[in-house]
Each structure stands twice: as C-alpha cells, then as structure tokens.
Design an enzyme around this catalytic site. Structure first.
Site, PDB file in Angstrom:
ATOM      1  N   SER A 238       0.830  -1.213   0.000  1.00 18.49           N
ATOM      2  CA  SER A 238       0.000   0.000   0.000  1.00 18.49           C
ATOM      3  C   SER A 238       0.865   1.265   0.000  1.00 18.49           C
ATOM      4  O   SER A 238       1.868   1.345   0.709  1.00 18.49           O
ATOM      5  CB  SER A 238      -0.894   0.011   1.233  1.00 18.49           C
ATOM      6  OG  SER A 238      -1.533   1.264   1.339  1.00 18.49           O
ATOM      7  N   LYS A 239       0.437   2.260  -0.769  1.00 20.31           N
ATOM      8  CA  LYS A 239       1.141   3.538  -0.794  1.00 20.31           C
ATOM      9  C   LYS A 239       0.571   4.502   0.242  1.00 20.31           C
ATOM     10  O   LYS A 239       1.087   5.597   0.429  1.00 20.31           O
ATOM     11  CB  LYS A 239       1.036   4.150  -2.195  1.00 20.31           C
ATOM     12  CG  LYS A 239       1.744   3.336  -3.271  1.00 20.31           C
ATOM     13  CD  LYS A 239       1.680   4.050  -4.611  1.00 20.31           C
ATOM     14  CE  LYS A 239       2.131   3.176  -5.760  1.00 20.31           C
ATOM     15  NZ  LYS A 239       3.525   2.747  -5.682  1.00 20.31           N
TER      16      LYS A 239
ATOM     17  N   THR B 235      -9.309  -0.839   2.993  1.00 19.16           N
ATOM     18  CA  THR B 235      -9.254  -1.186   1.581  1.00 19.16           C
ATOM     19  C   THR B 235      -9.758  -2.622   1.377  1.00 19.16           C
ATOM     20  O   THR B 235     -10.239  -3.258   2.322  1.00 19.16           O
ATOM     21  CB  THR B 235      -7.831  -0.919   1.007  1.00 19.16           C
ATOM     22  OG1 THR B 235      -7.882  -1.073  -0.403  1.00 19.16           O
ATOM     23  CG2 THR B 235      -6.786  -1.838   1.604  1.00 19.16           C
TER      24      THR B 235
ATOM     25  N   LYS C 173     -14.327  -3.113   2.857  1.00 19.43           N
ATOM     26  CA  LYS C 173     -15.095  -1.861   2.852  1.00 19.43           C
ATOM     27  C   LYS C 173     -16.559  -2.067   3.256  1.00 19.43           C
ATOM     28  O   LYS C 173     -17.167  -1.168   3.824  1.00 19.43           O
ATOM     29  CB  LYS C 173     -15.008  -1.191   1.485  1.00 19.43           C
ATOM     30  CG  LYS C 173     -13.619  -0.627   1.181  1.00 19.43           C
ATOM     31  CD  LYS C 173     -13.593   0.101  -0.138  1.00 19.43           C
ATOM     32  CE  LYS C 173     -12.170   0.448  -0.529  1.00 19.43           C
ATOM     33  NZ  LYS C 173     -12.107   1.186  -1.795  1.00 19.43           N
TER      34      LYS C 173
ATOM     35  N   ASP D  46     -13.706   7.712  -1.789  1.00 24.79           N
ATOM     36  CA  ASP D  46     -13.259   7.250  -3.110  1.00 24.79           C
ATOM     37  C   ASP D  46     -13.845   8.089  -4.252  1.00 24.79           C
ATOM     38  O   ASP D  46     -13.124   8.500  -5.163  1.00 24.79           O
ATOM     39  CB  ASP D  46     -13.650   5.779  -3.327  1.00 24.79           C
ATOM     40  CG  ASP D  46     -12.777   4.831  -2.522  1.00 24.79           C
ATOM     41  OD1 ASP D  46     -11.614   5.189  -2.247  1.00 24.79           O
ATOM     42  OD2 ASP D  46     -13.247   3.736  -2.172  1.00 24.79           O
TER      43      ASP D  46
ATOM     44  N   GLY E 245     -19.924  -3.131  -9.957  1.00 25.83           N
ATOM     45  CA  GLY E 245     -19.650  -3.696  -8.632  1.00 25.83           C
ATOM     46  C   GLY E 245     -19.470  -2.584  -7.614  1.00 25.83           C
ATOM     47  O   GLY E 245     -19.896  -1.441  -7.822  1.00 25.83           O
TER      48      GLY E 245
END
Ligand code: ATR
Length: 281
Positions: A21-22, A68, A72, A109, A136
């Site tokens: 993950s960043k 993440t 969620k 998001d 989705g």
C-alpha cells in the site's frame, strides 16, 4: 500492538493484501507538510478478523483507519454513524474513532476520483458524456459524486446487464443516467470512459466496440500499476486522446480522509508527482 509515542497520533490502513500500500507514504507526506506528528501503519487482516482487528487497533491508541479491499462492506457495517456519501455507496473507506465511543464511517473514493479528473486531469465533468464500465462496489462508490458534477449523460455498462440496471435504480431521480451491456455501446461517443471493472486486476481486456471515444476523450482506469492496464493500452490504440491510471484518485481520496481526521487539506500535487517519479524507477 506497540503504542505510539505519547504526543503522536496513530492511524493505519487495513486490508488484504496491504503490504504494498502507498497510503502510509502518502499520509506521512501530508503530515509532514501540515506539521502533524503521526504514525501511519499498514495492517494486514485475515478474513473473519476485521472487527477484532479494529477493536485491537483502537485499544492501542488508534484514532482512525483507512479501509481497503476486501473490508469496505464490513467497515460500513461496523460504523455507528455514516456520511451521506457512505450511505449512497454502501461502503466505507475511512473510519474515525469519536470521543463518545462511536465509530464514524465515510467514503472518500468518489470525491477522490472527481477531484483527480477535474483538477489533476484538467477534465471538468459538467456537460460531458461519461461512460462507467462495471457495476460492482467500485462503480457504486463513484456514480453519486460524478452525477453531482452536472454531467449531461452517464451510462453504466456491465458484462452482467442486470447488475448495471440495479445500480442505476439507486439513482432513480437522475434522468441523465442509463444502463446497458458492452454490445449496446456501439455507435456511442464519450468524453470520459472510466474502467471500474475488476478486469484490469486479472490482466484482461474488455470486449468493447471501437470508436467509443469522442474528440479529446480521457480514458481512466481506477487501477494503477507499473505499466498501463490492458484497458488503458486498448484505449490508447482506439482513439482516446488522453489516458490516466487511478494513482491520482488514491492520493486525492487520502487527502479527503486526512481532512476528515485532521481538519486540514494537504496539497496533493507534489505528493502525486513524487509517487509518479517513484513508480518510474
Ligand atoms: P469491485 O468491488 O472491485 O467493484 P465486484 O463487486 O466483484 O468488485 O465487481 C467487479 C466488477 O468487474 C463487476 O462489474 C464485474 O462484472 P460482472 O458484474 O458481470 O461480474 C466486472 N468484471 C470482473 N471481471 C471482468 C471481466 N473479465 N470482464 C468484464 N467485466 C469484469
């Protein structure tokens, strides 16, 4: 779990996988910029262990979490209070632990995508024709914020047409939104085409008709990686004037989460530029 230094605020991202993950680097960068002393961890959680992991993290001094894949929906269920955009998307990517013991859930998001499109990609959405591929969870999170930008038309196309129809039914008050399968896209022209399917994850291209891009169109993939996704490669060969992966969305959704936690809006362009530089190394 080790406690952080007394004055230091503790945050983390939870997911699986989460090792690459960043988010930790992004939030540390924002914190440095704003002079906030924080520790941001990446915590990999096993299936079935999400609620317990959140509780442990909170007990060790944690003040908020990014969530993440694939948690969620569980984060949505765990939240005691939810923002309107979280309710609309049915998913939560940001948790904040409140002083009264409640857990507040939000979803940044969609707003992150819109900000990346409008600001970083210089593509205002008002009056535009947009196509979202996929129906989705990822698609559901972005439709509401896109409609709020005043698009002229938003078509949601999906391999399984019934799922696209079910998604747009949630936005029944909006005459500009419609649903179809990939075949029915023939003859349509779109200013922005957003890939929200999981096809890029599987390294697969989508069965799209050629000529779906209007003049100066932008092709956008919610995914990002070292190389352009199969969708972006296809778009480049089929008339998209510009392409973008979802790295900017990642930075912008992080900035919105940062605002929810700290009440400060960090500057994003230097952080995004640094990440783009890193990913080319
Ligand atoms: P997410 O939460 O990431 O959106 P999801 O809810 O499983 O994941 O949805 C995946 C989306 O990608 C769906 O729209 C799915 O299409 P179907 O509804 O027809 O299953 C789409 N998808 C996944 N793999 C695909 C592929 N190889 N080609 C086309 N669409 C694909």
């Amino acid at each position: 779990m080790p406690k952080p230094h007394a004055s230091r605020k503790l945050y983390a991202v939870m997911g699986n996988p989460v090792r690459h993950s960043k988010s930790p680097a992004i939030h540390r960068s924002f914190a440095e910029q704003c002079g906030i002393d924080l520790e941001y961890r990446a915590i990999e959680v096993k299936a079935g262990g999400f609620a317990a992991a959140v509780q442990t993290f909170r007990a060790s001094g944690g003040q908020g979490l990014n969530i993440t894949v694939p948690f969620k929906l569980e984060a949505y269920a765990l939240a005691d209070r939810r923002s309107a955009r979280a309710q609309q998307s049915g998913a939560v990517n940001t948790l904040r632990f409140e002083s009264d013991g409640a857990i507040y859930g939000d979803n940044t998001d969609g707003v992150g995508l819109v900000r990346d499109l409008v600001v970083n990609c210089a593509t205002p959405l008002i009056g535009r024709h947009l196509l979202v591929l996929g129906a989705g969870g990822a698609a559901r999170g972005i439709v509401g914020p896109i409609l709020e930008e005043g698009v002229t038309r938003l078509l949601v196309a999906n391999r399984t047409v019934s799922k696209a129809k079910a998604l747009i039914a949630m936005f029944a008050g909006h005459a500009e939104i419609d649903a179809c399968g990939f075949d029915a896209l023939a003859g349509g022209r779109f200013d922005v085409v957003i890939n929200a399917t999981a096809a890029s994850l599987q390294g697969e291209a989508l069965p799209l008709p050629p000529d779906i891009f209007a003049a100066n169109a932008l092709a956008y993939d919610l995914m990002y990686g070292e190389a352009p996704t199969p969708f972006l490669q296809w778009a480049r060969g089929h008339g998209a004037a510009r392409i973008s992966d979802g790295l900017g969305m990642l930075v912008e959704q992080a900035a919105e989460s940062f605002f929810i936690w700290h009440g400060r809006r960090p500057q994003t362009h230097t952080v995004l530029a640094a990440l783009r530089g890193d990913s080319k190394q």
